[in-house]
Design a protein around this motif. Structure first.
Motif, PDB file in Angstrom:
ATOM      1  N   UNK A 125       0.837  -1.207   0.000  1.00 20.71           N
ATOM      2  CA  UNK A 125       0.000   0.000   0.000  1.00 20.71           C
ATOM      3  C   UNK A 125       0.868   1.251   0.000  1.00 20.71           C
ATOM      4  N   UNK A 126       1.922   1.210   0.820  1.00 23.12           N
ATOM      5  CA  UNK A 126       2.774   2.395   0.949  1.00 23.12           C
ATOM      6  C   UNK A 126       3.590   2.657  -0.314  1.00 23.12           C
ATOM      7  N   UNK A 127       3.917   1.588  -1.044  1.00 31.64           N
ATOM      8  CA  UNK A 127       4.887   1.744  -2.140  1.00 31.64           C
ATOM      9  C   UNK A 127       4.269   1.596  -3.533  1.00 31.64           C
ATOM     10  N   UNK A 128       2.954   1.366  -3.591  1.00 33.86           N
ATOM     11  CA  UNK A 128       2.293   1.387  -4.903  1.00 33.86           C
ATOM     12  C   UNK A 128       2.130   0.038  -5.572  1.00 33.86           C
ATOM     13  N   UNK A 129       1.873  -1.007  -4.808  1.00 35.31           N
ATOM     14  CA  UNK A 129       1.686  -2.357  -5.378  1.00 35.31           C
ATOM     15  C   UNK A 129       0.421  -3.002  -4.830  1.00 35.31           C
ATOM     16  N   UNK A 130       0.077  -4.161  -5.393  1.00 38.31           N
ATOM     17  CA  UNK A 130      -0.998  -4.981  -4.844  1.00 38.31           C
ATOM     18  C   UNK A 130      -0.377  -6.241  -4.253  1.00 38.31           C
ATOM     19  N   UNK A 131      -1.111  -6.841  -3.332  1.00 39.70           N
ATOM     20  CA  UNK A 131      -0.626  -8.093  -2.726  1.00 39.70           C
ATOM     21  C   UNK A 131      -1.696  -9.161  -2.856  1.00 39.70           C
ATOM     22  N   UNK A 132      -1.281 -10.354  -3.268  1.00 42.77           N
ATOM     23  CA  UNK A 132      -2.198 -11.489  -3.395  1.00 42.77           C
ATOM     24  C   UNK A 132      -1.638 -12.611  -2.520  1.00 42.77           C
ATOM     25  N   UNK A 133      -2.411 -12.996  -1.523  1.00 41.82           N
ATOM     26  CA  UNK A 133      -1.933 -13.994  -0.563  1.00 41.82           C
ATOM     27  C   UNK A 133      -2.717 -15.299  -0.725  1.00 41.82           C
ATOM     28  N   UNK A 134      -1.999 -16.394  -0.998  1.00 41.51           N
ATOM     29  CA  UNK A 134      -2.620 -17.717  -0.976  1.00 41.51           C
ATOM     30  C   UNK A 134      -2.374 -18.303   0.410  1.00 41.51           C
ATOM     31  N   UNK A 154      -7.141 -12.133  -1.049  1.00 43.26           N
ATOM     32  CA  UNK A 154      -6.925 -13.360  -0.269  1.00 43.26           C
ATOM     33  C   UNK A 154      -7.493 -14.542  -1.032  1.00 43.26           C
ATOM     34  N   UNK A 155      -6.675 -15.571  -1.196  1.00 42.98           N
ATOM     35  CA  UNK A 155      -7.140 -16.774  -1.899  1.00 42.98           C
ATOM     36  C   UNK A 155      -6.930 -17.993  -0.995  1.00 42.98           C
ATOM     37  N   UNK A 156      -7.983 -18.444  -0.326  1.00 42.92           N
ATOM     38  CA  UNK A 156      -7.832 -19.645   0.502  1.00 42.92           C
ATOM     39  C   UNK A 156      -7.759 -20.887  -0.381  1.00 42.92           C
ATOM     40  N   UNK A 157      -6.831 -21.790  -0.073  1.00 43.94           N
ATOM     41  CA  UNK A 157      -6.735 -23.068  -0.812  1.00 43.94           C
ATOM     42  C   UNK A 157      -6.759 -24.217   0.200  1.00 43.94           C
ATOM     43  N   UNK A 158      -7.113 -25.411  -0.304  1.00 41.60           N
ATOM     44  CA  UNK A 158      -7.201 -26.571   0.606  1.00 41.60           C
ATOM     45  C   UNK A 158      -5.816 -26.891   1.171  1.00 41.60           C
ATOM     46  N   UNK A 159      -5.703 -27.168   2.473  1.00 43.98           N
ATOM     47  CA  UNK A 159      -4.395 -27.546   3.028  1.00 43.98           C
ATOM     48  C   UNK A 159      -3.855 -28.775   2.294  1.00 43.98           C
ATOM     49  N   UNK A 160      -2.582 -28.746   1.917  1.00 52.57           N
ATOM     50  CA  UNK A 160      -2.000 -29.862   1.157  1.00 52.57           C
ATOM     51  C   UNK A 160      -0.510 -29.910   1.419  1.00 52.57           C
ATOM     52  N   UNK A 161       0.108 -31.011   1.036  1.00 46.76           N
ATOM     53  CA  UNK A 161       1.555 -31.153   1.247  1.00 46.76           C
ATOM     54  C   UNK A 161       2.306 -30.291   0.222  1.00 46.76           C
ATOM     55  N   UNK A 162       3.563 -29.963   0.554  1.00 49.21           N
ATOM     56  CA  UNK A 162       4.369 -29.061  -0.291  1.00 49.21           C
ATOM     57  C   UNK A 162       4.575 -29.641  -1.704  1.00 49.21           C
ATOM     58  N   UNK A 163       4.405 -30.957  -1.872  1.00 47.48           N
ATOM     59  CA  UNK A 163       4.584 -31.542  -3.213  1.00 47.48           C
ATOM     60  C   UNK A 163       3.317 -31.387  -4.074  1.00 47.48           C
ATOM     61  N   UNK A 164       2.217 -30.972  -3.465  1.00 49.75           N
ATOM     62  CA  UNK A 164       0.957 -30.788  -4.202  1.00 49.75           C
ATOM     63  C   UNK A 164       0.984 -29.433  -4.931  1.00 49.75           C
ATOM     64  N   UNK A 165       0.689 -29.394  -6.245  1.00 51.87           N
ATOM     65  CA  UNK A 165       0.744 -28.119  -6.974  1.00 51.87           C
ATOM     66  C   UNK A 165      -0.221 -27.069  -6.430  1.00 51.87           C
ATOM     67  N   UNK A 166      -1.271 -27.496  -5.734  1.00 46.02           N
ATOM     68  CA  UNK A 166      -2.223 -26.524  -5.189  1.00 46.02           C
ATOM     69  C   UNK A 166      -1.951 -26.190  -3.719  1.00 46.02           C
ATOM     70  N   UNK A 167      -0.839 -26.690  -3.175  1.00 44.82           N
ATOM     71  CA  UNK A 167      -0.427 -26.254  -1.834  1.00 44.82           C
ATOM     72  C   UNK A 167      -0.241 -24.729  -1.904  1.00 44.82           C
ATOM     73  N   UNK A 168      -0.443 -24.008  -0.809  1.00 40.45           N
ATOM     74  CA  UNK A 168      -0.562 -22.544  -0.921  1.00 40.45           C
ATOM     75  C   UNK A 168       0.681 -21.841  -1.457  1.00 40.45           C
ATOM     76  N   UNK A 169       1.869 -22.352  -1.145  1.00 37.90           N
ATOM     77  CA  UNK A 169       3.095 -21.720  -1.691  1.00 37.90           C
ATOM     78  C   UNK A 169       3.157 -21.958  -3.210  1.00 37.90           C
ATOM     79  N   UNK A 170       2.862 -23.216  -3.610  1.00 35.17           N
ATOM     80  CA  UNK A 170       2.890 -23.537  -5.046  1.00 35.17           C
ATOM     81  C   UNK A 170       1.797 -22.772  -5.791  1.00 35.17           C
ATOM     82  N   UNK A 171       0.645 -22.602  -5.142  1.00 34.03           N
ATOM     83  CA  UNK A 171      -0.454 -21.863  -5.784  1.00 34.03           C
ATOM     84  C   UNK A 171      -0.021 -20.421  -6.045  1.00 34.03           C
TER      85      UNK A 171
END
Ligand SMILES: Cc1ncc(COP(=O)(O)O)c(C=O)c1O
Length: 388
Positions: A125-134, A154-171
């Motif tokens: 907000x302070x520096x002129x960007x948007x933030x998208x959090x999974x 904010x994008x909630x995703x189903x809890x999953x293991x880090x090897x799952x492509x839809x895990x929140x970091x991978x998403x």
């Protein structure tokens, strides 16, 4: 005669000027409140408040252990945690390399249920960007409300293991790539990737470490902190060891994390990993922000500087949080409490006279619905013997 009287007049004038100047200096001195002499000068924008955090002695722990135990108050950063340093460093480095341009619709993606998302949301907000959090869809309401209030997508995703492509970091990584791969989309997207991002440990090496060293005037026997991404322990630990190889760097690790075994015995393992005992959350603890069962890039950058690890149970952390709140008026989050338990154990092992520094990463206010819901129910008269 005339010469003598001129000299006398001149001497009288000099004496009276000296007197007037001395009186003015006295008035100015009296007008200054000595407690205000260390106020920083004015600065521009909330981003100028990141870092340069205070370091205080924890009076009760020092008194009871005979060591001096200090805390670096990272919770005094504007978005309330050490993660402000990391978020600001990642934004600035991406601006330098042309991947982020302010007020151009550019967007920062991160997969996090914790403090880093809050730091990115505020600084964006302070520096002129948007933030998208999974984040996992079972993240506490208070965190989602905080992120939403700050304007993050904010994008909630189903809890999953880090090897799952839809895990929140991978998403988060995938969403950023989708924008960058779309030729018709003029925006740039950056995946912050705090666990693997090299700027993370470096900002602690360049700022948090030197600040602690300066504030302690080079007299530190031990530095103790937990590891989430590993950025703090790697950056600060390395900096302090380079100043004085005898500084001991100690990992404080919550129950359920494999890092303590990795440091003490070379094997990443925790008893919760035993077949049939593993539960839904990877690190089975009430403590948030620290503890892990995988090796991150940032942790690896500091591993060789870590001398030993202290394992702390949830029960000990809860009692310490309550103890500090009751005895010192320090209302801190769970990772700070873990660090203080490890500091007391270290102090008792080393004996009196040592100087120990821990990190107080965030406030208890971030942990009201989980950790502090338990800590608040504990009796107020807990003693240090009840904890260690
Ligand atoms: C509350 C809290 N304490 C401590 C840490 C650990 O910091 P680091 O990621 O630098 O290891 C984190 C990390 O997210 C955190 O959120």
């Amino acid at each position: 005669m005339t010469t003598t009287s001129s000299i006398l007049k001149l001497a009288a004038a000099v004496a009276s000027s000296v007197y007037v100047l001395a009186q003015v200096a006295k008035i100015v001195r009296q007008g200054q409140n000595p407690r205000l002499t260390k106020l920083p000068p004015t600065s521009r924008g909330v981003e100028s408040l990141v870092g340069n955090t205070p370091l205080i002695e924890i009076k009760s722990l020092s008194k009871l252990t005979g060591c001096r135990i200090y805390a670096k108050l990272e919770l005094c950063n504007p978005a309330g945690s050490a993660k402000d340093r990391v978020a600001l460093a990642i934004i600035r480095e991406n601006e330098k390399s042309g991947k982020l341009t302010p007020h151009h619709g550019d967007i920062i993606f991160e997969g996090t249920s914790g403090s880093t998302g809050i730091s990115f949301a505020l600084l964006s907000n302070a520096l002129g960007y948007h933030t998208h959090i999974c984040l996992p869809d079972d993240t506490s309401d208070e965190k989602i409300k905080l992120l939403a209030s700050l304007g993050a997508i904010i994008e909630p995703v189903k809890p999953a293991s880090i090897v799952d492509p839809e895990q929140y970091v991978n998403a988060a990584r995938a969403r950023a790539s989708a924008i960058n791969d779309d030729q018709s989309d003029p925006r740039n997207a950056v995946f912050a990737d705090q666990f693997e991002n090299d700027f993370n440990w470096r900002v602690h090496y360049n700022t948090t470490g030197p600040e602690i060293w300066t504030q302690m005037q080079g007299r530190i026997d031990c530095f103790i902190t937990g590891s989430g991404t590993g950025g703090t322990i790697a950056g600060v630990g390395r900096y302090l060891k380079e100043q004085d190889a005898s500084v001991r760097v100690i990992l404080a690790d919550p129950q359920g994390s494999g890092l303590a075994n990795r440091v003490n015995h070379g094997v990443m393992y925790d008893t919760v990993e035993k077949e049939g005992t593993r539960r839904r959350h990877q690190v089975d603890t009430l403590v948030e922000g620290i503890g892990l069962n995988r090796l991150t890039w940032n942790f690896q950058q500091g591993e060789k500087y870590i001398d030993s690890a202290v394992r702390v149970s949830d029960d000990q952390a809860l009692k310490m949080a309550r103890f500090l709140c009751e005895n010192d008026g320090l209302f801190w989050g769970s990772s700070a409490a873990i660090n203080c338990v490890a500091a007391v154990q270290t102090a008792l092992t080393l004996g009196p006279g040592h100087q120990i520094v821990v990190v107080a990463c965030d406030s208890g206010a971030r942990h009201l619905s989980k950790f502090w819901a338990h800590a608040a129910r504990l009796p107020a008269d807990i003693s240090l013997q009840d904890i260690v």
